[in-house]
Design an enzyme around this catalytic site. Structure first.
Site, mmCIF file in Angstrom:
data_model
loop_
_atom_site.group_PDB
_atom_site.id
_atom_site.type_symbol
_atom_site.label_atom_id
_atom_site.label_comp_id
_atom_site.label_asym_id
_atom_site.label_seq_id
_atom_site.Cartn_x
_atom_site.Cartn_y
_atom_site.Cartn_z
ATOM 1 N N ILE A 102 0.853 -1.186 0.000
ATOM 2 C CA ILE A 102 0.000 0.000 0.000
ATOM 3 C C ILE A 102 0.888 1.235 0.000
ATOM 4 C CG2 ILE A 102 -1.651 1.306 1.417
ATOM 5 C CD1 ILE A 102 -2.380 -1.670 2.547
ATOM 6 N N LYS A 103 0.575 2.141 -0.906
ATOM 7 C CA LYS A 103 1.335 3.390 -0.955
ATOM 8 C C LYS A 103 0.412 4.555 -0.625
ATOM 9 C CE LYS A 103 3.683 6.637 -3.943
ATOM 10 N NZ LYS A 103 3.900 7.108 -5.323
ATOM 11 N N VAL A 104 0.784 5.303 0.428
ATOM 12 C CA VAL A 104 0.041 6.530 0.741
ATOM 13 C C VAL A 104 1.048 7.653 0.975
ATOM 14 C CG1 VAL A 104 -2.048 5.472 1.696
ATOM 15 C CG2 VAL A 104 -0.055 5.786 3.168
#
Lengths: 306, 306, 306, 306, 306
Positions: free
Chosen positions: E203-205
């Site tokens: 997950i990339k935030v």
């Protein structure tokens, strides 16, 4: 139309089937003079494919016209009419809704040297023609039996998903069986049982004789004897082999015979708990009036004693 | 329902499988009186297809009715019930959720002159009928073995993707094997190993005899001797051949025998680390009370010593 | 990880392949102790299918457990591990990413009387199991060779589209070849060439002997002599047959032999420009310490001289 | 495991479904402490998607870990656990076979300005993860209601063919409804009825208030008064709206409340013939011991009076 | 290559995935200077699509050439390189096997007036290009969020079946969010949580700020306070939101900043338990030597403290 208690009971045997298939079985079981009794008389006209037109229709040339058979089945008050694609296509619109039809989706012919059949119809055909069921023939013991069974498996799965019923003609023939073996009691029961195992809703076999054919089976029959002398008890053995009587089993009329012999056979089928007769040549090769008379007599056997 | 440590350990062997397949294996392993022990007793009823209805059910006519077998398996507290399409269809709704079922998707019969089978069921059938697994028979050494393996490959891939388990009956027969060879120790181990290599989750073979059949294998067995005199050590050899004991292996009951001989065989299977018995004829051909007694005794073997 | 010049050069041979296939070839070529040298040692464990479990694993019972082979290949620092479906499934999650795997997608067995194989795995299986390649065996000269080649064609096309590499075992056998012919120099070269022609990325053949088997080929070899007396020059002839050395060719270890004879063979393969050894029985049938020692010695041959 | 009479009776309501769907309904109905009673408590954890992680799990940080919810449902002896894809994937292998799961296949979130949902799971996902049912939310009255219903139709058809059950969350919201209207008695009954009409096997609605919201409905309720003052009689009205009580209807716990108020609500649901509670926030936001106590009390309501 | 204990532990979080997906996650986690630590630095180059070529590459014109980015990622010893179709196609063969790649399969651009994206790559593309994962961006809160989520669902299911990993960029934007809201702590945590719920493996935030944006969430944060003053504790809150730390979460470098500010941010990510940085503009817009220095410093943060 309220279903009879008996028809509801029969439908309950088919507990895994969807309501569409049940409705089509109900249509066949509620149709005609035997409607509601759980007994059936079905007219099959696949003789043209199997034996050629002249051998089939020359004795009664009116029968060359496919509409003849629809009319015969309707006038006689039968439960259903079964035939290959072209025969159904030739009358399905004229007689739409008038009688349940069974699309025979494979066929053999007398010009073949192998005991195989061609797939000649589809589930889509059956739907577009308004049929209630597909019909399929397997030849247990044939060197092509496994191919035929695999074709049946695929067509039956598709038919059931589309809410159709599946009628299986199970006719043993092949290298292990001589002529007597093909209608031997053990073989008929085995053929009927395999059709049931493959998921058939209605099973059609030939009336069994007193012969026990398979060596491996003889010991069993000695230990657990079946009264082979009466047709009724032989029929009972075959229906037992179809899930203890919880599948519909109908019997072909066999070779051409006298009207009386055919009615007599129906009496045996009736007494043995068979669900009826599927009778072609013996009706459509007779003049229509005679055929109607014969069919009325057969229906009387199943009905008056129901 | 909390899984036992042993069942969790067994599931860990199947590390490439999706959770759906693991859940179906868990359902089988947690069901019945042996639930949670890692041992199983399974009721297979494909005898009707293989040997015909009379040879299968005439000794105990109640067994003609497919519901009988569901009831027998449930009352006896077995882990699963395996049968061909029609048998499952005839009870799957009545007994929905009551016992894990295994849809036998290919079948042979005694009217065949070839050592082949017909595919008679599908993964879609298994899903619509609520089955936990498909079952498939291969005949290693048969001239049709490669075709059968390829059918298995395709069905197994589809079953695994849909979260079902795969049970493989591996029964060697063919031109290289005489009757003794079919149950020879080396051949049973080889048959079991091939089923494991094809990705079976549960492997069914016959209990091996003391015979070593394949000439090419004899030298190996001389150099690396297996105690062939005890069933337990022969069973151990077969389970070793199934990934060092990391696949579930069950053994058929074999020919009809006395209750004591069958229980004795279970003792050997148990002692050799086999995962249980898959026992058909020896139960459903007995009167129900006797069958329940026999199954209880077999279960006791696996359970009291678990 | 930066690829070596040599590996980049090798990848340039496969100019029609997509980057996925190149990446998988790179993974195999960059893995282990020989990573980057363009030489490879691969562990194949399909013996269980081909010869049965006891002949394969009884000499070293730890090898019954599929995890043993993953561990052996990883500890030894090999380039890849090749095995049939069940063997890969039994360890693919535990050893995910730890070593490139080759899914052997067809298999024969010693119970067959025909020189054919069953397709026992698919490209989808290879993808879901994280394999870098599929492996397929053809038997040039077998009466089933064309069927096998056609199966290979279809699987190879699918594998290449999905970015996998294709490894072909090319083992001549059939009516035209006696035992000596199967490893004859002309036949090995021919078998390797056909694998190259079918689009194999990595070709596995047996080390060729001095024999020239095909009558039609003898004149050619007389006119254009190959030094058949040294293994190195015979290996050179085989690699020449694989697009002038522009395809990866690895050689099987052959029958069980002494450690020294196997290392000596590696020297010949090395000297002749072969790309490495694919060596199963000779490693996993030895105790692990011995196997690791042997593999280290083989790797030394390819590495110290690289 | 033998089904109880009550569960068999409930299964008989779903007469058009195949045995696979019935088996999955049976699994849910036979699981846990209420197994066999026809009443259910289900743990739904879709709050994270709907309200965000902190609003869902910060009150009890252990609940951030998806395994927590599997454990809570199993330890509490619930009937099933429902959650979106990622939550199920994160525990489906560890808890394979330990509790029936419901894959929530669509999801909304609090960052949306529209009353719509995204489809976030598939029937294939449900099969590979071993789920017994798919769950789907519709917002009757939303401007997107027809799109959502059409998505449900397609997924439900596919799920039923694959032998899965279908659980529908029917939550009215949209331009015609103010806050009070969303839980009005007539609206809840209407929402539940529409779910039944779309073929849901299990229907989840909120407990209805005394409000009658739709002007067009008021006249009817005046003419045919329902006792709106007791929760039990309002629940009865909703279950009546679900085919006269012949569909499973469960009620959400609603906003966070005291333990006593939640147990009291269960008493009303029980008394009104509701099939149980589907209760998320009110359990997983409490410390585990408190949650287990509360769930035990709710179960007691349904069980002791069963 | 033996996996580290930490990488094996991380893979165990993904228990429902097949070995292929696990192997691709392992490849990413074992690559480069951080290989084996469980921390990652990834180079994403989708700026050209998002902001146009000049805004992306004019500051460092060498970066117009797609090969530049492969080289940068490899020389810097990163874990993976992510880019849209054309960028990958332009170097995938040259750099085959040299670094894991992530095919960004949807893209937006600055010429759009809507907050939507186009699907610009497929799973087949990822396979033929040898990618280890697909990357997909969702915009939670956008008026197109549900469409994007549905595209993700379909692509993710297909990717997982083919053994690929799924990386989700979760970037909130839309009518409910002002600029500050897009990186608010509650919104970042929510966006990350939704990606986890949709089945993302990585997950990339964006790194969260101290802002709490959603009114409905404020009460929760008051009751269950998070130390918002330190980046580390804010990162911890986001990783908690990803299944209690059981999903890989990486953080973007954000707007262009000084080298020191970027390294400082990595320190916060490290301290808060984030799995690493995904950092584009801040590297490829710098001269290569500077970029390599910066990446080495970031890697040192993750490595020396590992």
């Amino acid at each position: 139309m309220k279903l009879t208690h008996r028809v509801k009971e029969i439908l309950s045997w088919y507990e895994s089937d969807n309501p569409g298939t049940k409705a089509n079985l109900a249509r066949i079981l509620m149709e005609g003079k035997l409607g509601g009794t759980g007994r059936m008389v079905i007219l099959p006209v696949d003789q043209g494919f199997e034996h050629g037109p002249a051998r089939s229709f020359a004795p009664n040339p009116a029968a060359y016209d496919p509409r003849y058979h629809f009319e015969l089945a309707i006038e006689a008050g039968l439960n259903a009419y079964a035939a290959p694609l072209g025969m159904i296509e030739a009358g399905a619109a004229t007689f739409a809704g008038a009688i349940p039809t069974i699309l025979k989706v494979n066929s053999s012919n007398s010009l073949s040297t192998t005991k195989d059949q061609a797939v000649t119809g589809s589930v889509s055909d059956a739907l577009r023609l308004g049929c209630s069921a597909i019909g399929f023939t397997i030849y247990p013991s044939s060197e092509y039996q496994f191919e035929m069974m695999e074709e049946l498996r695929e067509l039956a799965e598709e038919a059931k998903a589309a809410g159709l019923a599946v009628v299986v003609w199970s006719y043993p023939r092949g290298p292990m069986l001589d002529k007597a073996g093909e209608t031997a009691l053990d073989i008929c029961a085995y053929a009927a049982h395999m059709a049931a195992l493959m998921g058939a809703h209605i099973i059609k076999v030939k009336p069994p004789t007193e012969v026990i054919s398979l060596d491996a089976a003889k010991k069993t029959y000695e230990k657990n004897p079946v009264d082979t002398t009466s047709l009724a008890s032989r029929i009972r053995h075959v229906t037992d082999a179809c899930f203890g009587g919880r599948r519909l089993v109908v019997f072909s009329g066999g070779e051409a015979g006298t009207a009386e012999s055919i009615v007599e056979m129906a009496r045996g089928i009736y007494a043995g708990g068979g669900n009826g007769s599927i009778i072609g040549r013996n009706t459509f090769q007779r003049p229509k009036a005679e055929a109607l008379k014969l069919l009325a007599d057969i229906i009387d056997v199943y009905k008056t004693q129901a």
